[in-house]
Design an enzyme around this catalytic site. Structure first.
Site, short mmCIF file in Angstrom:
data_model
loop_
_atom_site.label_atom_id
_atom_site.label_comp_id
_atom_site.label_asym_id
_atom_site.label_seq_id
_atom_site.Cartn_x
_atom_site.Cartn_y
_atom_site.Cartn_z
N LYS A 41 -4.23 13.82 3.83
CA LYS A 41 -5.52 13.89 3.18
C LYS A 41 -6.25 12.56 3.30
CE LYS A 41 -3.45 16.77 -0.40
NZ LYS A 41 -2.89 16.69 -1.77
N GLY A 42 -5.49 11.51 3.56
CA GLY A 42 -6.01 10.15 3.40
C GLY A 42 -7.23 9.80 4.23
N ASP A 101 0.98 2.11 9.39
CA ASP A 101 2.04 1.35 8.76
C ASP A 101 3.15 1.16 9.81
OD1 ASP A 101 3.10 0.33 6.22
OD2 ASP A 101 4.46 2.03 6.25
N ARG A 163 -7.70 8.36 -4.85
CA ARG A 163 -8.33 8.64 -3.54
C ARG A 163 -9.84 8.49 -3.61
NH1 ARG A 163 -4.53 10.91 -0.02
NH2 ARG A 163 -2.95 12.23 -0.97
P1 IMP Z 1 3.25 5.40 9.35
O1 IMP Z 1 3.67 6.66 10.05
O2 IMP Z 1 4.43 4.62 8.83
O3 IMP Z 1 2.31 4.54 10.16
O4 IMP Z 1 2.56 5.87 8.01
C1 IMP Z 1 1.23 5.95 7.84
C2 IMP Z 1 0.97 6.75 6.58
O5 IMP Z 1 1.66 6.19 5.45
C3 IMP Z 1 -0.50 6.70 6.21
O6 IMP Z 1 -1.20 7.77 6.79
C4 IMP Z 1 -0.46 6.81 4.71
O7 IMP Z 1 -0.43 8.17 4.34
C5 IMP Z 1 0.84 6.20 4.31
N1 IMP Z 1 0.64 4.80 3.84
C6 IMP Z 1 1.12 3.68 4.43
N2 IMP Z 1 0.78 2.58 3.74
C7 IMP Z 1 0.04 3.02 2.69
C8 IMP Z 1 -0.64 2.34 1.62
O8 IMP Z 1 -0.63 1.10 1.47
N3 IMP Z 1 -1.31 3.13 0.73
C9 IMP Z 1 -1.35 4.50 0.85
N4 IMP Z 1 -0.74 5.16 1.84
C10 IMP Z 1 -0.05 4.43 2.76
MG MG Z 2 -1.94 9.38 5.83
#
Ligand code: IMP
Ligand code: MG
Length: 177
Positions: A41-42, A101, A163
């Site tokens: 949703k982000g 991330d 959000r």
């Molecule tokens: P990745 O697959 O580890 O790159 O994860 C990315 C996802 O982790 C993002 O789409 C977010 O949903 C979540 N995420 C990572 N860091 C944060 C944060 O600081 N706040 C909120 N959601 C986060």
């Molecule tokens: Mg996300």
């Protein structure tokens, strides 16, 4: 446990940067149509604002993914909860994320959409935490690089809350002191 939020990036700064990204995308895709695929949703707040400011023809679609960690983060695998609705065959796709991330979500979804016949895939994220990267990934459009802090607002949540904040904030857990 209660938490407090400190502003990291103001509403004005976010708005200005989204316009800049939209201008860059419009220039890069001049004469073409672009298909934005937002990750729910982000990314939905960011994607809507971005789409409104892109001047080339735009179509939009959404996916939802969840990251499964086993016990450790490094064993995390990505599962698709919602696929795109329309065919992306021969389309120029930009996957739009709120924050990168580890990089696993974007890398996985990029490979997935490529296997479904997209003619090109680029990545656009509002925020990037480069220190946290575990997979190698080139992100084409980055709004802001931020330190390794947990952020909320403008689509991003803590326990599904915050959000709707119009700015990006850092969450601090109040431990009763
Ligand atoms: P990745 O697959 O580890 O790159 O994860 C990315 C996802 O982790 C993002 O789409 C977010 O949903 C979540 N995420 C990572 N860091 C944060 C944060 O600081 N706040 C909120 N959601 C986060
Ligand atoms: Mg996300």
């Amino acid at each position: 446990m209660a938490e407090t939020i400190d502003i990291l990036i103001s509403e004005d700064e976010v708005e200005k940067r989204v316009r800049e990204l939209a201008e860059k995308i419009s220039a890069d895709y001049e004469g073409r149509e672009v298909c934005l695929v937002g990750i729910l949703k982000g990314a939905c707040f960011f994607m809507c604002d971005l789409a409104k400011r892109i001047s080339v023809p735009v179509t939009i679609d959404f996916m939802q993914a969840s990251s499964y960690g086993g016990a450790t983060e490094s064993s995390g695998t990505v599962r698709i909860k919602k696929d795109v609705d329309d065919s992306i065959e021969n389309k120029d796709v930009i996957i739009v994320e709120d924050i990168v991330d580890s990089g696993r979500t974007l890398a996985f979804l990029g490979d997935f959409l490529r296997s479904k016949g997209a003619s090109s895939i680029r990545y656009c994220t509002l925020l990037d935490k480069p220190e946290r990267r575990v997979v190698s990934l080139h992100v084409d459009y980055v709004g802001f690089k931020i330190p390794n802090k947990f952020v909320v607002g403008y689509g991003m949540d803590y326990d599904q809350k915050y959000r709707n904040l119009p700015y990006i904030g850092v969450v601090h857990l109040d431990n009763g002191k």
